[in-house]
Design a protein around this motif. Structure first.
Motif, PDB file in Angstrom:
ATOM      1  N   ARG A 121      18.440  91.954  28.438  1.00  0.00           N
ATOM      2  CA  ARG A 121      17.364  92.523  29.163  1.00  0.00           C
ATOM      3  C   ARG A 121      16.544  91.322  29.697  1.00  0.00           C
ATOM      4  O   ARG A 121      15.896  91.399  30.735  1.00  0.00           O
ATOM      5  CB  ARG A 121      16.849  93.783  28.713  1.00  0.00           C
ATOM      6  N   GLU A 150      18.198  90.883  37.618  1.00  0.00           N
ATOM      7  CA  GLU A 150      17.999  91.986  36.726  1.00  0.00           C
ATOM      8  C   GLU A 150      19.075  91.711  35.468  1.00  0.00           C
ATOM      9  O   GLU A 150      18.891  92.109  34.325  1.00  0.00           O
ATOM     10  CB  GLU A 150      17.877  93.123  37.488  1.00  0.00           C
ATOM     11  N   PHE A 151      20.303  91.657  36.068  1.00  0.00           N
ATOM     12  CA  PHE A 151      21.390  91.495  35.052  1.00  0.00           C
ATOM     13  C   PHE A 151      22.458  90.416  35.680  1.00  0.00           C
ATOM     14  O   PHE A 151      22.490  90.274  36.940  1.00  0.00           O
ATOM     15  CB  PHE A 151      22.149  92.582  34.921  1.00  0.00           C
ATOM     16  N   SER A 152      23.044  89.488  34.927  1.00  0.00           N
ATOM     17  CA  SER A 152      23.855  88.508  35.522  1.00  0.00           C
ATOM     18  C   SER A 152      25.093  89.278  36.220  1.00  0.00           C
ATOM     19  O   SER A 152      25.384  90.488  35.647  1.00  0.00           O
ATOM     20  CB  SER A 152      24.509  87.541  34.612  1.00  0.00           C
ATOM     21  N   ALA A 193       7.008  93.751  26.168  1.00  0.00           N
ATOM     22  CA  ALA A 193       7.432  94.449  25.029  1.00  0.00           C
ATOM     23  C   ALA A 193       8.841  93.953  24.549  1.00  0.00           C
ATOM     24  O   ALA A 193       9.089  93.865  23.633  1.00  0.00           O
ATOM     25  CB  ALA A 193       7.236  95.855  25.157  1.00  0.00           C
ATOM     26  N   LEU A 194       9.720  93.761  25.682  1.00  0.00           N
ATOM     27  CA  LEU A 194      10.977  93.401  25.384  1.00  0.00           C
ATOM     28  C   LEU A 194      11.166  92.103  24.918  1.00  0.00           C
ATOM     29  O   LEU A 194      12.093  91.813  24.271  1.00  0.00           O
ATOM     30  CB  LEU A 194      11.959  93.519  26.652  1.00  0.00           C
ATOM     31  N   GLU A 227       8.269  96.986  30.981  1.00  0.00           N
ATOM     32  CA  GLU A 227       8.437  96.638  29.576  1.00  0.00           C
ATOM     33  C   GLU A 227       8.727  95.379  29.224  1.00  0.00           C
ATOM     34  O   GLU A 227       9.164  94.983  28.105  1.00  0.00           O
ATOM     35  CB  GLU A 227       9.702  97.659  29.205  1.00  0.00           C
ATOM     36  N   ARG A 261      16.984  87.820  33.385  1.00  0.00           N
ATOM     37  CA  ARG A 261      15.203  87.750  34.041  1.00  0.00           C
ATOM     38  C   ARG A 261      14.605  86.375  34.058  1.00  0.00           C
ATOM     39  O   ARG A 261      14.035  86.049  34.981  1.00  0.00           O
ATOM     40  CB  ARG A 261      14.622  89.079  33.649  1.00  0.00           C
ATOM     41  N   LYS A 300       8.931  93.470  37.990  1.00  0.00           N
ATOM     42  CA  LYS A 300       9.529  94.725  38.234  1.00  0.00           C
ATOM     43  C   LYS A 300       9.843  95.793  37.072  1.00  0.00           C
ATOM     44  O   LYS A 300      10.114  96.818  37.314  1.00  0.00           O
ATOM     45  CB  LYS A 300      10.661  94.257  39.044  1.00  0.00           C
ATOM     46  N   LEU A 301       9.499  95.036  35.851  1.00  0.00           N
ATOM     47  CA  LEU A 301      10.122  95.469  34.681  1.00  0.00           C
ATOM     48  C   LEU A 301       9.043  95.801  33.710  1.00  0.00           C
ATOM     49  O   LEU A 301       8.683  94.906  33.197  1.00  0.00           O
ATOM     50  CB  LEU A 301      11.312  95.003  33.857  1.00  0.00           C
ATOM     51  N   LYS A 335      11.518  83.764  41.475  1.00  0.00           N
ATOM     52  CA  LYS A 335      12.326  84.852  41.198  1.00  0.00           C
ATOM     53  C   LYS A 335      11.958  85.413  39.875  1.00  0.00           C
ATOM     54  O   LYS A 335      12.315  86.635  39.684  1.00  0.00           O
ATOM     55  CB  LYS A 335      13.989  84.285  41.038  1.00  0.00           C
ATOM     56  N   PHE A 342      14.111  79.106  40.889  1.00  0.00           N
ATOM     57  CA  PHE A 342      13.845  79.939  39.631  1.00  0.00           C
ATOM     58  C   PHE A 342      12.315  80.475  39.395  1.00  0.00           C
ATOM     59  O   PHE A 342      12.386  81.691  39.012  1.00  0.00           O
ATOM     60  CB  PHE A 342      14.008  78.844  38.401  1.00  0.00           C
TER      61      PHE A 342
END
Ligand code: SF4
Lengths: 500, 232
Positions: free
Chosen positions: A258, A268-270, A48-49, A45, A262, A42-43, A35, A32
């Motif tokens: 989002r 990135e998405f389930s 900020a998210l 944002e 992560r 990798k993102l 990952k 975990f």
């Protein structure tokens, strides 16, 4: 589920000497943690998210009554039924009543922490129903008669050999000499066994990651697809969800999604994110004929407006326990109730009382990693401190701890006296222990010395050294540091201390 | 009864009046978009490439086809290559049912309807593809039985390039345009790769309960499209 949180200390002791558990928990570090870090990096944002997710949930909680009413109206407009349940008892009764009304025998279940909170399986069994967990991890622990030890990876405390031996003991329909060494073989066997259960079930129960006020939808997030088979094959779908799961709009749900996967698994998405809105429509070829939502309060409305309101932002991603050194050491079962790790240390006393769960907020090193990774920016350590304060105020802390703290407060409020006392202590201990450099035993210090030696103080306190060094001209210090670099600077300080 | 008790308790804790619902109503009406990841804003070719890259990163496979009637041959190829049986369950969607199955894939046994537990392979349409994470958006309806997305071991999906959008928000805008504000089909499935589990020692295994294989047939149905993100 009955809580064993009162015996956290004993639970933890047992866990620490369990070699199987140690090996299983070690998998977490490369799993975990690495990952999540990769997914976050990798993102661009991502940070900020997290702020945005916190703000959406804060806004929702501030207007929770309004959003719940709007949500319930939408569910009913789509042909579903909302059962408002103030307590766990009401929720259990509502579920059993629905199952009875359709003459149900078997009930399949997707993973749901609220169902754990309700101890729903035991209750269904007591009422003559057969609950079957369909999430692989939940299925494994159901076979073993254990509660989950992690909110997203319920069987994380087990190794594959343990699972194989449970499968051999329980799946007697398969040839005894079959291979079960590899995870893939175990997954395939569970798939085969559960396939028929989905088809036989009369009722499917799932949890909800979110409820959407805009459309009256429940959202489940899974990787296996078990939740979807659970909710689309039987003729009745029951959603069990707590009131804080509501979000305003589809955009808001997507925004929080989002950060969910992560933070949880580093995906990135389930694999599957599914929205369900009411029962099967007349023109639909499949889907359940009835759709019920059990909307549970169970103490949450009392957390609103209190110093624990922020905890209601939690989206149950598990990141806080994945990064918690205490959880790594003792595992989830030691916490003694449904929710382990830092989020459990805050939530459990809110839901079952600080009398029952007062030890949990102490199960922390205050390292702050949980708050650093929480996608909803929940100030977990601060809230654990609130619980400690309340525990103290309510005289729940043991007398020795109370006496110690009262004494400390007396000195801490009188700096001169404090310095004198600590100076005396440093001097005496420093002199006594100069020869060996450490103490293996000390009166009143057994809590420390039972497990490790106490290093001998240097003979003077920090404040004494600080005062002395302040007296040296500041400029000299800077010049010296610049000329010689930090290494020599540190040696200098050490030299001064030796000389003194 | 409990409804009023729960709402009352919430209002007491928050110190709110029961009539204070205009903020909530306004948010539902406006459904504002928040931060949309930059990676989703690309020209059309870029979005298609991102969709494919992201889907493949989570173990889906993607094949690009120039036209819809190439689907039967591509499906037959795929099944043969993976040594899978020739039985195919189609979603009851006239566009899929009307493809030249008998001419182009005579070795397949094709039927349409909801999934039978014995069906090895399904072929469905999609509502959208979301480039941001390589995600398919499917939904229930007369032409889309939900069981087709979960029961068979192999799930094949026809996705048109014109259905690919950058971010989830754009897909919601299309859903609202199709179904009206505040309304959804019974089930909306976001599917990102084939079924998996990490429940045994945190090792990822495919094909937990849903499909072991997810194969996307991406149809180039747009002329070389220009750049541009969609409006709300
Ligand atoms: S407290 Fe934060 S990190 Fe822990 S489960 Fe909840 S949302 Fe995740």
């Amino acid at each position: 589920m009955d809580s064993t949180s009162r015996s956290f200390k004993d639970n933890a002791k047992t866990a620490l000497s369990d070699a199987q558990l140690r090996r299983a928990l070690d998998n977490m570090k490369e799993g975990f943690i690495a990952k999540r870090a990769k997914a976050a990096a990798k993102l661009p944002e991502f940070e900020a998210l997290r702020d945005q997710a916190r703000d959406i949930k804060n806004h929702t909680l501030e207007n929770l009554d309004a959003y719940l009413e709007l949500y319930a109206d939408k569910v009913e407009a789509a042909g579903g039924t909302v059962h408002w349940c103030a307590t766990a008892d009401e929720a259990r009764a509502a579920v059993v009543e629905i199952c009875r009304s359709v003459g149900a025998k078997t009930v399949t279940k997707g993973k749901s922490m609220i169902a754990e909170e309700l101890a729903l399986n035991e209750h269904l069994e007591a009422n003559g129903l057969v609950p079957v967990e369909t999430d692989l991890g939940e299925y494994i622990i159901q076979l073993r008669g254990e509660p989950p030890s992690h909110i997203i990876a319920p069987a994380i405390h087990l190794n594959k050999e343990q699972v194989a031996s449970d499968f051999r003991a329980r799946h007697t329909e398969f040839p005894a000499e079959r291979q079960l060494e590899e995870p893939q073989q175990l997954v395939a066997e569970a798939r085969a066994v559960l396939r028929q259960k989905y088809l036989d079930a009369d009722v499917g129960i799932t949890g909800a990651n979110f409820l959407v006020a805009e459309t009256g939808s429940s959202i489940i997030v899974t990787n296996e697809g078990n939740g979807d088979l659970t909710q689309s094959l039987p003729k009745v779908h029951i959603v069990v969800a707590s009131i804080e799961k509501v979000v305003p709009t589809l955009e808001d749900a997507s925004a929080i999604l989002r950060v969910l996967a992560r933070s949880a698994t580093g995906q990135e998405f389930s694999t599957y994110t599914t929205l369900s809105t009411g029962p099967k429509r007349p023109e639909d070829p499949d889907g359940p004929e009835q759709y019920h939502v059990i909307l549970l309060d169970n103490g949450r409305s009392q957390m609103l407006g209190s110093e624990f309101q922020d905890m209601l932002r939690c989206i149950r991603c598990g990141a806080c326990m994945n990064h918690c050194p205490v959880y790594h050491s003792v595992g989830g079962h030691a916490y003694g109730w449904v929710y382990p790790g830092p989020m459990g240390a805050v939530l459990t006393p809110s839901l079952i009382g600080v009398e029952e769960a007062g030890h949990l907020p102490n199960a922390s090193t205050f390292c702050g990693r949980c708050e650093a990774v929480c996608p909803m920016r929940i100030p977990l350590p601060k809230m654990m401190r609130h619980w400690r304060e309340r525990e103290f105020e309510r005289h729940l802390a043991p007398p020795a701890v109370r006496a110690g703290l009262v004494m400390w407060v007396f000195f801490a409020k009188r700096p001169e006296l404090y310095r004198f006392a600590t100076g005396l202590k440093a001097m005496v201990l420093g002199a006594l222990g100069r020869q060996r450099g450490r103490f293996a035993w000390m009166p009143l210090g057994r809590g420390w010395t039972a497990h490790r030696d106490l290093p001998v103080p240097e003979g003077r306190t920090f404040m004494e050294l600080y005062d002395e060094r302040q007296r040296a001209p500041v400029r000299d210090g800077i010049v010296r540091a610049l000329r010689r670099g930090p290494e020599t600077e540190r040696r200098d300080a050490a030299g001064e201390r030796d000389a003194a | 009864m409990s409804k009023q008790a729960i709402l009352g308790a919430i209002r007491r804790s928050l110190g709110r009046d029961p009539r204070d619902s205009y903020l909530a109503q306004a948010r539902l009406a406006e459904h504002p978009r928040g931060i949309v990841p930059e990676r989703s804003r690309r020209d059309r070719a870029g979005q298609l490439a991102l969709f494919q890259e992201q889907a493949e990163a989570v173990d889906a496979t993607v094949v690009r086809l120039a036209a819809l009637d190439e689907v039967p041959e591509a499906v037959a190829d795929y099944l043969k290559r993976h040594n899978l049986p020739g039985d195919l369950r189609l979603a009851p969607d006239p566009e899929l049912e009307g493809l030249p199955w008998a001419d182009k894939a005579p070795m397949l046994t094709v039927a349409s309807g909801r999934a039978d537990p014995e069906d090895p392979t399904s072929l469905t349409g999609a509502f959208a593809g979301i480039a941001e994470t390589g995600t398919l958006m499917l939904h229930s309806g007369p032409q889309g039985p939900t069981t087709l997305n979960f029961l068979p071991e192999n799930h094949l999906v026809v996705l048109k390039a014109s259905q690919v959008v950058g971010a989830y928000e754009e897909a919601w805008a299309r859903v609202r345009a199709a179904y009206g504000p505040g309304a959804l089909p019974r089930t909306v499935n976001f599917v990102t790769g084939p079924s998996r589990t990490g429940d045994i020692e945190q090792t990822i295994q495919l094909g937990a309960h849903g499909p072991r294989r997810l194969h996307i047939l991406l149809i180039e149905d747009e002329p070389e499209a220009g750049a541009g993100e969609e409006g709300a």
